[in-house]
Design an enzyme around this catalytic site. Structure first.
Site, PDB file in Angstrom:
ATOM      1  N   GLU A   1      -6.997  -7.326  -1.464  1.00  0.00           N
ATOM      2  CA  GLU A   1      -7.487  -7.609   0.003  1.00  0.00           C
ATOM      3  C   GLU A   1      -9.331  -7.245  -0.057  1.00  0.00           C
ATOM      4  O   GLU A   1      -9.543  -5.535  -0.637  1.00  0.00           O
ATOM      5  CB  GLU A   1      -6.944  -6.500   0.573  1.00  0.00           C
ATOM      6  CG  GLU A   1      -5.454  -6.740   1.541  1.00  0.00           C
ATOM      7  CD  GLU A   1      -4.767  -5.480   2.165  1.00  0.00           C
ATOM      8  OE1 GLU A   1      -5.510  -5.221   3.247  1.00  0.00           O
ATOM      9  OE2 GLU A   1      -3.807  -5.952   2.484  1.00  0.00           O
TER      10      GLU A   1
ATOM     11  N   GLU B   1       0.791  -1.493   0.010  1.00  0.00           N
ATOM     12  CA  GLU B   1       0.089  -0.020  -0.051  1.00  0.00           C
ATOM     13  C   GLU B   1       0.814   1.235  -0.383  1.00  0.00           C
ATOM     14  O   GLU B   1       0.569   2.127   0.767  1.00  0.00           O
ATOM     15  CB  GLU B   1      -1.433  -0.016   1.556  1.00  0.00           C
ATOM     16  CG  GLU B   1      -1.917  -1.316   1.347  1.00  0.00           C
ATOM     17  CD  GLU B   1      -2.734  -1.180   2.670  1.00  0.00           C
ATOM     18  OE1 GLU B   1      -2.311  -1.045   3.151  1.00  0.00           O
ATOM     19  OE2 GLU B   1      -3.681  -1.356   1.852  1.00  0.00           O
TER      20      GLU B   1
END
Length: 734
Positions: free
Chosen positions: A253, A184
């Site tokens: 995710e 991320e």
């Protein structure tokens, strides 16, 4: 014939074992549509199970439950600070036995995604990066910084070589089909400026130089180069577009629930909405999606990040914290996976066409070699709709997708849950003495309030908590003394006021050995009336961390601990003790003596007590118990205690804290699945203890002679602690 048939079955089983044991190289590549394994495009359902958040005895059943649920791939992070607790010293035993976990996945006939990171976030302490790295001179995390890059490259290489030695990458005949570098980073890269951009390029090149023979991914990395797949993390990823037209659409995710903080209500995500999000993703061209988490597990010991993340990491996942499938969520998603798999060939090889069926209704049609697949969606958040598709009427509930593997018959609608709910009971069971009947043989040890033994150092200032403890403990004592003339007290009898300010996470104030007040928060301002005596008074402040920050730009620089200590309400106005001579002690005496370990220092003077003290701070409790009955998963019911830590047979259960959520939080017993989900949408338990039960794995118990130890910081009643066996039965249809 029966004998020959038995021999034939044994021979076939042996050949099957050999097939998966002999390293036969698999070719893993990708194109614009999907991952390609040995020349075949693959549509993949993946599930996150973090090996250190459960125990080895649970791993086979967790993986098997995922496979029964229609999952193809197990995904896990690699937890750097768990594996390299000090520079160059590695740990891969017990819950951190990564190779053992990987082989269980392999032996189940499943693929694996290895998210090496090694920064992971994950609500894990310090985001998975070792705290010691922050104190390597000149180090700045996750930017173009040589010390950080050197250690990151060394650990990444260490993990890659470990996997290679075991032939676990698909290119070696293993089952690891993807690996991840960083995590991320695209969301914060700009904050680091040129250093961020050069670091992300360096991370890519370092990863590619490992020559693992399978593709690398980077989640939320919007500028990932063409030879690395950038992926999406969100509640919904149907509108995600990869950074290149040559890359497939991956969702690393998909959050089927959410994590919980101490003091907050429990979050839940309805199965209808999860299924809607997954179906929409594949409808819009996705080919790999991963549930984060499929089994959340437990933040054992001090592994929870945050701060204030609960010890439970249940995540409202399809498999609960204890390893039991959660109905109807698990079954509803299983049926979804079966429906999607019916469409795999046509989805991956067919041509797609979009068709509007109304203002908020649409169809995506895939056709290949005479076969046809259709996804009919109603994204209206309130209204069911009747649509006409190929001259046939279809009723579409609001916020739902219908899957038609033959463009005619609906085999699954995301809003129609057909499986039963599970009814969960926490069946109480009193702690029983290991020797049999009779009173529990409690023993007690009380910590001194303040510096015990010699101080670690003395300084005329308030120091940062984390820089001092380096996270070797949650606890740091700040102690000083001051003189009060008897004439300083106000004539009206009002008490002086102690004001303590702190960067968090919690603090307890003792004056002359007596607890005067406590507070917690991201920032703290504790104000408490205090009782002083004429002459010398001692103030002892216990600063406590509750998990370190686990994400965000420059997160490693966020501190904790006291910043100001003042006393007001005296005739002269007051005292500012912030620059006084403070004596410091890192940790508790009991910690230094390792009294919670089986091989700890037995010179500690435990005091036997048939009636242990209640509501007493800074107290260790120890008791020998028998294991709980039956075979169901077990928890400790800690509602009678305040705040502290617990151990069984030397294994750290974790932090406990009977903190209640606000009655003013938004809770609902009947969650409306329709419309976009957010973590605050469907919470339960407002006004209740945020975490009451603490998972204790069955495999941690011995047949007899089990030692339970608690350290209670604030005060509680240990005699009311009980076991609870988690019992799940099927209820009415959802």
């Amino acid at each position: 014939m029966a004998k020959n048939a038995g021999l034939l079955i044994l021979s076939l089983s042996f050949l099957f074992f050999l097939f998966f044991s002999v390293a036969v190289s698999r070719n893993v590549t990708f194109d614009h549509r999907s991952l390609i394994i040995d020349g075949q495009r693959k549509l993949l359902i993946s599930a996150s199970i973090h090996y250190p958040r459960s125990v080895p005895a649970m791993w086979p059943d967790l993986v098997a439950a995922a496979k029964r649920g229609g999952v193809d791939v197990i995904e896990t992070y690699v937890f750097w600070n768990g594996h390299e607790p000090s520079p160059g010293q590695f740990y891969f035993e017990d819950r951190f036995d990564l190779v053992r976990f990987a082989k269980i996945v392999r032996d189940a006939g499943m693929y694996m995604i290895l998210r090496i990171g090694p920064f992971v976030a994950a609500e894990w302490n310090y985001g998975g990066v070792p705290v010691w790295l922050h104190y390597v001179p000149g180090t700045v995390f996750r930017t173009d910084n040589e010390p950080f890059k050197s250690h990151m490259a060394s650990f990444t290489t260490f993990i890659v070589q470990m996997m290679k030695r075991e032939n676990l990458f698909a290119s070696q005949g293993g089952h690891i089909i993807l690996a991840q570098i960083e995590n991320e980073y695209g969301d914060i890269e700009a904050v680091y400026g040129d250093g961020g951009r050069s670091y992300s390029r360096w991370a890519v090149n370092m990863a590619l130089s490992q020559n693992i023979g399978v593709p690398w991914i980077m989640c939320q990395q919007y500028d990932a180069p063409d030879n690395v797949i950038n992926t999406c993390n969100s509640f919904y990823c149907d509108q995600f577009t990869p950074s290149s037209a040559n890359k497939p659409k991956f969702w690393t995710e998909n959050w089927p629930g959410w994590f919980q903080n101490f003091g907050t209500a429990k979050p839940h995500r309805p199965p209808e909405d999860i299924a809607f999000a997954v179906a929409r993703f594949f409808q819009k061209g996705g080919s790999l999606q991963n549930y984060y988490m499929y089994h959340g597990g437990t933040n054992f010991g001090r592994t929870a990040g945050g701060p204030f993340i609960t010890t439970s990491y249940d995540y409202d996942a399809p498999i609960d914290e204890y390893g039991l499938v959660r109905l109807p969520k698990w079954t509803h998603l299983k049926e979804l996976h079966e429906a999607i798999k019916l469409c795999e060939q046509t989805l991956l090889y067919g041509t797609s066409k979009f068709l509007s069926l109304g203002s908020h209704q649409e169809a995506d049609i895939f056709e290949d070699s005479g076969k046809c697949v259709a996804f009919l969606a109603n994204v209206d958040e309130q209204n069911d709709k009747l649509v006409i598709f190929r001259n046939v009427p279809y009723n579409l509930p609001a916020w739902s997708v219908s899957i038609l593997p033959d463009c005619k018959n609906v085999v699954f609608n995301t809003a129609k849950v057909r499986s039963q709910n599970s009814r969960v009971e926490m069946v109480p069971e009193n702690l029983k003495a290991s020797a049999g009947s009779g009173k529990l043989p409690w023993q007690v040890y009380t910590e001194k309030a303040g510096v015990w033994g010699a101080p670690d150092f003395i300084k005329n200032e308030l120091v940062d908590h984390i820089n001092t403890t380096k996270d070797t403990t949650d606890y740091l004592w700040y102690t000083t003394s001051f003189y009060i003339d008897g004439n300083e007290f106000l004539s009206d009898g009002s008490l002086p006021i102690l004001t303590v300010e702190s960067k968090g996470h919690a603090v307890q104030a003792f004056i002359n050995g007596r607890l005067q007040g406590s507070a917690s928060g991201y920032t703290i301002k504790l104000e408490a009336p205090i009782t002083l005596t004429a002459g010398v008074n001692q103030i002892a402040l216990l600063s406590m961390t509750v998990g370190l920050q686990n994400a965000g730009p420059f997160y490693e620089w966020l501190g904790a601990g006291l910043t100001s200590v003042k006393i007001s309400g005296l005739r002269n106005g007051g005292l500012d003790l912030s620059q006084a001579a403070w004596a410091y002690k890192i940790g508790l005496e009991g910690e230094h003596q390792n009294i919670f370990k089986a091989d700890g220092n037995h010179d500690v003077r435990w005091t036997p007590s048939s009636d242990p003290p209640k509501n007493q701070s800074l107290t260790w409790y120890k008791v020998e118990i028998a294991p709980p009955q039956g075979h169901e998963p077990v928890a400790l019911d800690m509602q009678s205690m305040g705040k502290g830590q617990a151990w069984l047979n030397g294994k750290a259960i974790g932090r406990y804290w009977s903190l209640t959520s606000s009655v003013y939080d938004k809770c609902t017993q009947n969650c409306d699945y329709r419309g976009p989900f957010s973590p605050d949408k469907c919470r339960t338990g407002c006004g209740e203890i945020s975490q009451r039960w603490y998972h204790v794995p069955r495999s941690w118990f011995q047949p007899s002679g089990n030692t339970l130890i608690f350290f209670e910081e604030k005060g509680g009643d240990p005699t009311r602690i009980t076991f609870a066996r988690r019992r799940v039965t099927a209820g009415a249809p959802a």
